[in-house]
Motif scaffolding. Structure first.
Motif, short mmCIF file in Angstrom:
data_model
loop_
_atom_site.label_atom_id
_atom_site.label_comp_id
_atom_site.label_asym_id
_atom_site.label_seq_id
_atom_site.Cartn_x
_atom_site.Cartn_y
_atom_site.Cartn_z
N PHE A 13 0.59 -1.22 -0.02
CA PHE A 13 0.01 0.04 0.01
C PHE A 13 0.90 1.06 0.01
O PHE A 13 0.28 2.33 0.53
CB PHE A 13 -0.80 -0.08 1.16
CG PHE A 13 -2.02 -1.03 0.94
CD1 PHE A 13 -3.03 -0.96 0.14
CD2 PHE A 13 -2.16 -2.00 1.59
CE1 PHE A 13 -4.34 -1.54 -0.13
CE2 PHE A 13 -3.38 -2.83 1.80
CZ PHE A 13 -4.30 -2.62 0.77
N PRO A 31 1.83 4.75 -0.99
CA PRO A 31 1.00 5.77 -1.68
C PRO A 31 1.90 6.11 -2.68
O PRO A 31 3.22 6.26 -2.53
CB PRO A 31 0.34 6.45 -0.82
CG PRO A 31 0.96 6.12 0.65
CD PRO A 31 2.14 4.98 0.32
N VAL A 76 10.81 9.95 6.17
CA VAL A 76 9.55 10.38 5.58
C VAL A 76 9.34 11.89 5.95
O VAL A 76 9.31 12.14 7.08
CB VAL A 76 8.54 9.57 5.93
CG1 VAL A 76 8.07 9.70 7.42
CG2 VAL A 76 7.24 9.87 5.18
N GLY A 77 8.75 12.87 4.97
CA GLY A 77 8.23 13.87 5.24
C GLY A 77 9.58 14.90 5.41
O GLY A 77 9.42 16.07 5.57
N GLY A 98 2.64 9.12 -3.37
CA GLY A 98 3.35 10.30 -3.24
C GLY A 98 4.78 10.01 -2.14
O GLY A 98 5.37 10.89 -2.00
N GLU A 141 4.63 13.42 0.63
CA GLU A 141 4.74 13.37 2.00
C GLU A 141 4.48 14.61 2.47
O GLU A 141 4.81 15.73 2.30
CB GLU A 141 6.37 12.94 2.23
CG GLU A 141 6.70 11.77 1.53
CD GLU A 141 8.21 11.59 1.43
OE1 GLU A 141 8.83 12.23 2.10
OE2 GLU A 141 8.53 10.82 0.56
N GLY A 156 -3.43 5.90 1.84
CA GLY A 156 -2.11 6.51 2.49
C GLY A 156 -1.76 6.10 3.85
O GLY A 156 -2.51 5.06 4.06
N VAL A 205 1.43 10.60 4.43
CA VAL A 205 1.97 10.13 3.06
C VAL A 205 0.48 9.68 2.49
O VAL A 205 -0.11 8.76 2.64
CB VAL A 205 2.86 8.96 2.77
CG1 VAL A 205 3.30 9.00 1.41
CG2 VAL A 205 4.05 9.43 3.78
N ASP A 206 0.18 10.38 1.34
CA ASP A 206 -0.99 10.08 0.50
C ASP A 206 -0.31 9.92 -1.18
O ASP A 206 0.67 10.11 -1.31
CB ASP A 206 -2.00 10.97 0.78
CG ASP A 206 -1.64 12.49 0.38
OD1 ASP A 206 -0.60 12.71 -0.41
OD2 ASP A 206 -2.30 13.47 0.55
#
Lengths: 350, 350
Positions: free
Chosen positions: A251, A253, A281-282, A255, B298, B271, B293-294
């Protein structure tokens, strides 16, 4: 594969010749790259698909196109055969490789049933050859190499629990090969991507064996592919009293800037570590960050480019020297066994 | 407690009077602060310990020292009694509170046995009063409030799995009260700090019920306190097919800048989210960061100071209006039941 280039070749030119048989999974490129970097010489490649052969030969023009698997197996100079066959075929290929007097290096999952495990074990015992597995999420992760060294140094005390998250991106479903959606061929999600996690649990916890306490699989969101399992999880308890938990899924995503936000959490009596393997992440694309907390403080260790990837050189030396520095055969088969047992025990949620 | 001050009082002065009975756990201060901020009026405090009474009255001089629990329960103007009794005594106190015609607001764990659960349920049904629980790790976490809103907006699709890590710092063991080390009194680690996690699983997954698939406890490192459980974990499956996993422990190392690196991972079809509730380990002290996260990208959402803590005001309104906006009673009792069942089913690893 972007393994750090810190390792010296384990052998000189021509000292360790290998062939490649089975190009069903792209991991074979990482496996080949690792062997080449460690000093091995690529002699042969074989796959029934002309397209796959052509692509491989474009990347590795030094390889010769074999007309059959037998042509590779009958070359007495070939010491090891690297392979990424379809998972259900990996054990039988391994047996043929070992019977031909060569060591075997397969993509994970190394096998998908207890019968295959028995056959692989018997062939190892009979031939004295090795059955190596490419558990890339540990072997090619500098954060994992770094974590192992920190544990060895006692930085978090005694390891109590290992928790792994291995989310993967499915990508456009139609781009995956047929076998990816056939459970009898890919073995189920716990055998497949779960195997990375189970191997890591055994490795980091130091357990020699473990019991599957509960395991689940699901197909939550892919009704068009009824045999796909898009989610799986396992709870294990080791023979040394440690606990393990892993969760895998398809899963990731669109993005996320990479294929999966793989994490490993290692809890010790005197500290803990979190490995952010492929992305922070981010924040940023930097791989292999190790967050370590001990009694002194919080530490962020940038392992990328710092620890190297000793696996390939160690494996080559193990083949040549009869040692078990890369991975013991017992560990390899135990990891394989637990994946199969977790898959067999799995309750289907959806 | 550093809840954001974004909420307007839910009631005017004197509209909602409460008393406090039972100061065994420091959470009572957070509970009192939350009620006061939401506009409630503190009338009474009672605890058998004069030292605890004195400390409470120093902080809240507006409270009157009751000579007995009965003095609080017999005041007809008191609408709600907030309490942090010793866990084994919480249900019986709740029954007495409800029998006196008041609503009850207890620290978690709300109860530690199925018999206590039955008694609490029966008292609720008999009296029509409420039995609220202070699940602070969700109710007082702006990242959790934020995550709930994002889920409601569909930002990660349908929730499939919730994974929670609730490490806690033990601190100097001799500073803990006696009951902390007596299992018959604190109820076990899954009832105690595990209850935060089980409640969050139910809340975020939307499951109305769940089965305990496996659960473990251990005393890995505290032989001087044989009834302490310093590690626990649970795997659950919800009646809606979702999965939950939680891990709790008392191993927060001295070097972490706060009491625990609490995390929640919520996996959805489209996400996922990670909540770093109390610290961004290795980076900074900022609380309540949500990493989402989608399919677009992020996202790092700084929830601290942004979402508010609606719980206390909602609870007060629920008491006055007969609504269930803060938490339904069914959810509260189901979370309590699952904690007890997880604890009862737990296999002791060490």
């Amino acid at each position: 594969m972007q393994c750090a280039d810190l390792e010296k070749p384990a052998v000189g030119p021509g000292e360790f010749v290998f062939g490649v048989v089975g190009l069903s999974h792209g991991h074979i490129y990482d496996m080949t790259d690792g062997l080449l970097k460690a000093g091995a010489e690529l002699r042969w490649v074989y796959d029934p698909s002309p397209e796959k052969m052509e692509a491989f030969l474009r990347k590795y023009p030094q390889a010769k196109a074999a007309r059959s698997e037998e042509e590779v197996l009958s070359d007495p100079e070939v010491r090891l055969v690297a392979a990424a066959a379809i998972p259900c075929d990996r054990a039988a290929l391994g047996v043929r490789v070992m019977e031909s007097g060569k060591d075997y290096f397969t993509d994970k999952a190394p096998l998908i049933s207890l019968e295959q495990l028995d056959a692989a074990k018997a062939a190892c015992a009979r031939t004295g050859r090795r059955y190596f597995v490419f558990y890339s999420e540990r072997l090619c992760s500098e954060s994992a190499v770094c974590a192992a060294r920190l544990i060895e140094q006692g930085r978090i005390g005694r390891v109590l629990q290992v928790m792994g998250m291995g989310p993967h991106r499915l990508g456009p479903p139609e781009k995956r090969p047929d076998w990816f959606y056939r459970k009898a061929q890919y073995g189920g999600i716990l055998c497949d991507i779960g195997s990375h996690q189970i191997e890591q649990y055994l490795f980091f916890s130091g357990a020699k064996d473990a019991s599957i306490m509960s395991s689940h699989v699901a197909n939550y969101q892919h009704p068009d592919y009824p045999e796909l399992e898009d989610f799986g999880e396992v709870s294990l308890v080791g023979d040394n009293g440690t606990s393990g938990y892993l969760r895998v899924d398809w899963f990731t995503p669109g993005g996320l800037r990479t294929w999966g936000d793989g994490r490993t959490f290692i809890l010790g009596t005197d500290g803990y570590m979190e490995l952010r393997k492929y992305v922070n992440v981010g924040v940023g694309p930097e791989k292999d960050q190790v967050f370590l907390v001990d009694h002194q403080g919080e530490h962020l260790i940038h392992a990328a480019g710092q620890t190297g990837i000793p696996f390939f050189g160690q494996m080559i030396r193990d083949c040549l020297d009869g040692t078990e520095t890369a991975m013991t055969q017992a560990h390899i088969f135990k990891a394989a066994e637990l994946c199969v047992r977790a898959q067999m025990a799995a309750r289907k949620l959806v």
